[in-house]
Design a protein around this motif. Structure first.
Motif, PDB file in Angstrom:
ATOM      1  N   GLY A 140      54.485  66.356  47.489  1.00 44.59           N
ATOM      2  CA  GLY A 140      55.458  66.438  46.403  1.00 44.59           C
ATOM      3  C   GLY A 140      55.359  67.728  45.613  1.00 44.59           C
ATOM      4  O   GLY A 140      56.168  67.966  44.709  1.00 44.59           O
ATOM      5  N   TRP A 141      54.381  68.582  45.967  1.00 40.33           N
ATOM      6  CA  TRP A 141      54.282  69.896  45.306  1.00 40.33           C
ATOM      7  C   TRP A 141      55.469  70.729  45.762  1.00 40.33           C
ATOM      8  O   TRP A 141      55.581  71.075  46.937  1.00 40.33           O
ATOM      9  N   THR A 142      56.352  71.061  44.858  1.00 40.56           N
ATOM     10  CA  THR A 142      57.643  71.616  45.252  1.00 40.56           C
ATOM     11  C   THR A 142      57.598  73.087  45.651  1.00 40.56           C
ATOM     12  O   THR A 142      58.459  73.542  46.393  1.00 40.56           O
ATOM     13  N   ARG A 143      56.628  73.835  45.175  1.00 40.11           N
ATOM     14  CA  ARG A 143      56.547  75.267  45.498  1.00 40.11           C
ATOM     15  C   ARG A 143      55.255  75.531  46.267  1.00 40.11           C
ATOM     16  O   ARG A 143      54.362  76.227  45.819  1.00 40.11           O
ATOM     17  N   LEU A 144      55.186  74.944  47.447  1.00 36.80           N
ATOM     18  CA  LEU A 144      53.970  74.977  48.262  1.00 36.80           C
ATOM     19  C   LEU A 144      54.177  75.801  49.527  1.00 36.80           C
ATOM     20  O   LEU A 144      55.130  75.593  50.268  1.00 36.80           O
ATOM     21  N   ASP A 145      53.267  76.745  49.760  1.00 40.55           N
ATOM     22  CA  ASP A 145      53.191  77.484  51.013  1.00 40.55           C
ATOM     23  C   ASP A 145      51.830  77.204  51.617  1.00 40.55           C
ATOM     24  O   ASP A 145      50.829  77.175  50.892  1.00 40.55           O
ATOM     25  N   ILE A 190      47.438  86.721  51.183  1.00 40.07           N
ATOM     26  CA  ILE A 190      47.388  86.589  49.726  1.00 40.07           C
ATOM     27  C   ILE A 190      48.155  87.711  49.037  1.00 40.07           C
ATOM     28  O   ILE A 190      48.919  87.474  48.086  1.00 40.07           O
ATOM     29  N   LEU A 191      47.985  88.944  49.514  1.00 34.23           N
ATOM     30  CA  LEU A 191      48.687  90.056  48.874  1.00 34.23           C
ATOM     31  C   LEU A 191      50.199  89.902  48.997  1.00 34.23           C
ATOM     32  O   LEU A 191      50.938  90.123  48.024  1.00 34.23           O
ATOM     33  N   GLN A 192      50.657  89.530  50.175  1.00 34.45           N
ATOM     34  CA  GLN A 192      52.092  89.357  50.347  1.00 34.45           C
ATOM     35  C   GLN A 192      52.624  88.237  49.465  1.00 34.45           C
ATOM     36  O   GLN A 192      53.679  88.359  48.827  1.00 34.45           O
ATOM     37  N   TRP A 193      51.871  87.140  49.409  1.00 32.91           N
ATOM     38  CA  TRP A 193      52.333  85.982  48.640  1.00 32.91           C
ATOM     39  C   TRP A 193      52.350  86.277  47.139  1.00 32.91           C
ATOM     40  O   TRP A 193      53.325  85.975  46.452  1.00 32.91           O
ATOM     41  N   THR A 194      51.281  86.872  46.619  1.00 33.59           N
ATOM     42  CA  THR A 194      51.228  87.138  45.173  1.00 33.59           C
ATOM     43  C   THR A 194      52.287  88.154  44.761  1.00 33.59           C
ATOM     44  O   THR A 194      52.925  88.003  43.717  1.00 33.59           O
ATOM     45  N   HIS A 195      52.489  89.177  45.567  1.00 30.43           N
ATOM     46  CA  HIS A 195      53.528  90.159  45.233  1.00 30.43           C
ATOM     47  C   HIS A 195      54.911  89.518  45.297  1.00 30.43           C
ATOM     48  O   HIS A 195      55.790  89.846  44.489  1.00 30.43           O
ATOM     49  N   SER A 196      55.092  88.603  46.240  1.00 32.21           N
ATOM     50  CA  SER A 196      56.379  87.910  46.336  1.00 32.21           C
ATOM     51  C   SER A 196      56.642  87.069  45.099  1.00 32.21           C
ATOM     52  O   SER A 196      57.747  87.063  44.550  1.00 32.21           O
ATOM     53  N   ILE A 231      45.837  79.645  44.326  1.00 34.19           N
ATOM     54  CA  ILE A 231      45.491  79.922  45.717  1.00 34.19           C
ATOM     55  C   ILE A 231      44.313  79.015  46.070  1.00 34.19           C
ATOM     56  O   ILE A 231      43.205  79.195  45.560  1.00 34.19           O
ATOM     57  N   TYR A 232      44.564  78.037  46.912  1.00 32.94           N
ATOM     58  CA  TYR A 232      43.508  77.129  47.353  1.00 32.94           C
ATOM     59  C   TYR A 232      42.928  77.643  48.665  1.00 32.94           C
ATOM     60  O   TYR A 232      43.652  77.894  49.630  1.00 32.94           O
ATOM     61  N   ILE A 233      41.611  77.774  48.708  1.00 28.49           N
ATOM     62  CA  ILE A 233      40.911  78.234  49.901  1.00 28.49           C
ATOM     63  C   ILE A 233      40.023  77.092  50.390  1.00 28.49           C
ATOM     64  O   ILE A 233      39.001  76.785  49.778  1.00 28.49           O
ATOM     65  N   ALA A 234      40.451  76.416  51.457  1.00 31.43           N
ATOM     66  CA  ALA A 234      39.715  75.275  51.999  1.00 31.43           C
ATOM     67  C   ALA A 234      39.309  74.315  50.873  1.00 31.43           C
ATOM     68  O   ALA A 234      38.126  74.069  50.655  1.00 31.43           O
ATOM     69  N   MET A 247      58.307  72.780  51.920  1.00 29.48           N
ATOM     70  CA  MET A 247      57.068  73.490  52.247  1.00 29.48           C
ATOM     71  C   MET A 247      57.310  74.381  53.447  1.00 29.48           C
ATOM     72  O   MET A 247      57.935  73.975  54.411  1.00 29.48           O
ATOM     73  N   ARG A 248      56.805  75.627  53.426  1.00 29.87           N
ATOM     74  CA  ARG A 248      57.014  76.529  54.541  1.00 29.87           C
ATOM     75  C   ARG A 248      55.714  77.219  54.910  1.00 29.87           C
ATOM     76  O   ARG A 248      54.786  77.308  54.112  1.00 29.87           O
ATOM     77  N   GLU A 249      55.647  77.641  56.157  1.00 24.97           N
ATOM     78  CA  GLU A 249      54.484  78.379  56.624  1.00 24.97           C
ATOM     79  C   GLU A 249      54.586  79.832  56.156  1.00 24.97           C
ATOM     80  O   GLU A 249      55.664  80.424  56.135  1.00 24.97           O
ATOM     81  N   VAL A 250      53.462  80.414  55.776  1.00 27.32           N
ATOM     82  CA  VAL A 250      53.430  81.804  55.340  1.00 27.32           C
ATOM     83  C   VAL A 250      52.951  82.667  56.492  1.00 27.32           C
ATOM     84  O   VAL A 250      51.987  82.340  57.162  1.00 27.32           O
ATOM     85  N   GLU A 251      53.630  83.762  56.740  1.00 23.28           N
ATOM     86  CA  GLU A 251      53.191  84.734  57.720  1.00 23.28           C
ATOM     87  C   GLU A 251      52.785  86.005  56.993  1.00 23.28           C
ATOM     88  O   GLU A 251      53.262  86.293  55.902  1.00 23.28           O
ATOM     89  N   TYR A 252      51.883  86.772  57.593  1.00 27.55           N
ATOM     90  CA  TYR A 252      51.461  88.005  56.943  1.00 27.55           C
ATOM     91  C   TYR A 252      51.798  89.206  57.817  1.00 27.55           C
ATOM     92  O   TYR A 252      51.914  89.108  59.028  1.00 27.55           O
ATOM     93  N   ARG A 253      51.937  90.345  57.154  1.00 28.78           N
ATOM     94  CA  ARG A 253      52.178  91.599  57.845  1.00 28.78           C
ATOM     95  C   ARG A 253      51.027  92.550  57.518  1.00 28.78           C
ATOM     96  O   ARG A 253      50.208  92.290  56.651  1.00 28.78           O
ATOM     97  N   ASN A 254      51.001  93.684  58.181  1.00 28.11           N
ATOM     98  CA  ASN A 254      49.921  94.643  57.994  1.00 28.11           C
ATOM     99  C   ASN A 254      50.119  95.554  56.786  1.00 28.11           C
ATOM    100  O   ASN A 254      49.285  96.383  56.495  1.00 28.11           O
ATOM    101  N   THR A 255      51.241  95.422  56.096  1.00 27.37           N
ATOM    102  CA  THR A 255      51.470  96.191  54.874  1.00 27.37           C
ATOM    103  C   THR A 255      51.906  95.250  53.780  1.00 27.37           C
ATOM    104  O   THR A 255      52.376  94.154  54.039  1.00 27.37           O
TER     105      THR A 255
END
Length: 321
Positions: free
Chosen positions: A281-286, A308-314, A162-165, A1-9
């Motif tokens: 145990g969720w193997t592809r979790l951010d 969300i945009l960065q993650w979905t495009h990735s 994408i889980y939101i709260a 599991m890793r933390e997701v960071e976002y950028r402005n583009t």
């Protein structure tokens, strides 16, 4: 599991909205059991590299809570967006029979939306603003509809979650909901008088509206209206129906479905720690913590959007490699 960071583009590119905008408008659809489902879509023409995201709202609300997303050019020029009112809420129909509230029906509603807008493996963003009642009341709430979808479809039916709260599934509702939110829902489902019901609705919507930068007054009034006019019986059906989380957890444990988990550090409705325990145990979790309450996209719109945009495009890029 890793933390997701976002950028402005988003991937450093800005698509041309004039040539790619795709708007299919609002539709009243008919689900498999005859229930009317209100839905809407807007954004870029779907295709390779253009994620489709279906947004699903929470209890006592409607898809109108996502208005700021669906009218934001920074969203619509990068994605194809779909939303719908969950059965029993908003502009969708309210079944009267017990069969109308089975998990399968919620999965069929999603299928109806998929077919109407010709969607192919969308991302699903579920805002689970459900607060649990105490076990002594015998009332539990549903989670987002993602659990229903994966109970009747393979993981490959979706591109990602994408889980939101969130409250992912019914069985952990009591652990995830806060005591304050649970007290509101108990009064909503078993009101002793009209004033008690009205005050419970006001308290619940206020909790959900965030830290002061969430609901506008107009949105607050609209959501309060949804809560007040929704029959008590409908609220009870939405919160007491059964779910089977095996399909959801299997998809995660087997690495078949990526999951982005967003939560607010000031959320007064749900707690994120029990959710992480439940999906361990969720193997592809951010995961991403955002300084906000329960309405992350209203309180921190830029950070929410770019994450969300960065993650979905990735995810889309990895699938095309």
């Amino acid at each position: 599991m890793r933390e997701v960071e976002y950028r402005n583009t988003t991937n450093g590119t800005e698509p041309n909205p004039a040539t790619n905008l795709h708007h299919t408008g609002n539709k009243f659809l008919t689900s498999a059991d005859g229930t009317s489902i209100y839905a809407e879509a807007v954004g870029r023409t779907p295709g390779p590299g253009v994620p489709t995201i279906v947004f699903i709202h929470g209890l006592l609300m409607s898809s109108a809570v996502f208005d700021t997303i669906f009218t934001d050019d920074a969203w619509t020029r990068n994605t194809y967006l779909v939303r719908y009112d969950v059965r029993g809420q908003g502009r969708s129909g309210q079944p009267c029979d017990e069969a109308g509230w089975e998990s399968k029906r919620f999965a069929e509603d999603f299928e109806t939306v998929m077919n109407a807008f010709k969607l192919d493996r969308p991302f699903v963003a579920g805002w689970a603003k459900y607060a649990n009642a105490r076990p002594s009341t015998g009332v539990w709430e549903v989670s987002t509809n993602i659990t229903d979808i994966l109970s009747f479809h393979p993981a490959e039916y979706l591109a990602g979650i994408i889980y939101i709260a969130p409250i992912p599934y019914t069985a952990i509702a009591y652990e995830v909901g806060t005591l304050a939110a649970g007290a509101c829902v108990s009064r909503l489902c078993q009101p002793t008088s009209v004033p008690v019901f009205q005050s419970a609705a006001q308290d619940f919507v206020s909790l959900c509206s965030g830290t002061g930068h969430g609901f506008s007054f107009a949105l607050y009034r609209m959501c309060l209206g949804n809560a007040i006019v929704q029959p008590v019986e409908t609220t009870g059906q939405l919160m007491s129906r059964a779910q089977d989380e095996k399909g959801l957890l299997g998809a995660g444990h087997e690495g078949r479905l990526p999951l982005l988990f967003l939560y607010g550090t000031q959320d007064e409705v749900t707690k994120h720690e029990p959710v992480l325990d439940a999906i361990a145990g969720w193997t592809r979790l951010d995961k991403r913590a955002i300084k906000a309450g329960h309405t992350l996209w209203l309180e921190e719109p830029i950070g929410f959007r770019e994450t969300i945009l960065q993650w979905t495009h990735s995810v889309c890029q990895k699938e095309t490699v």
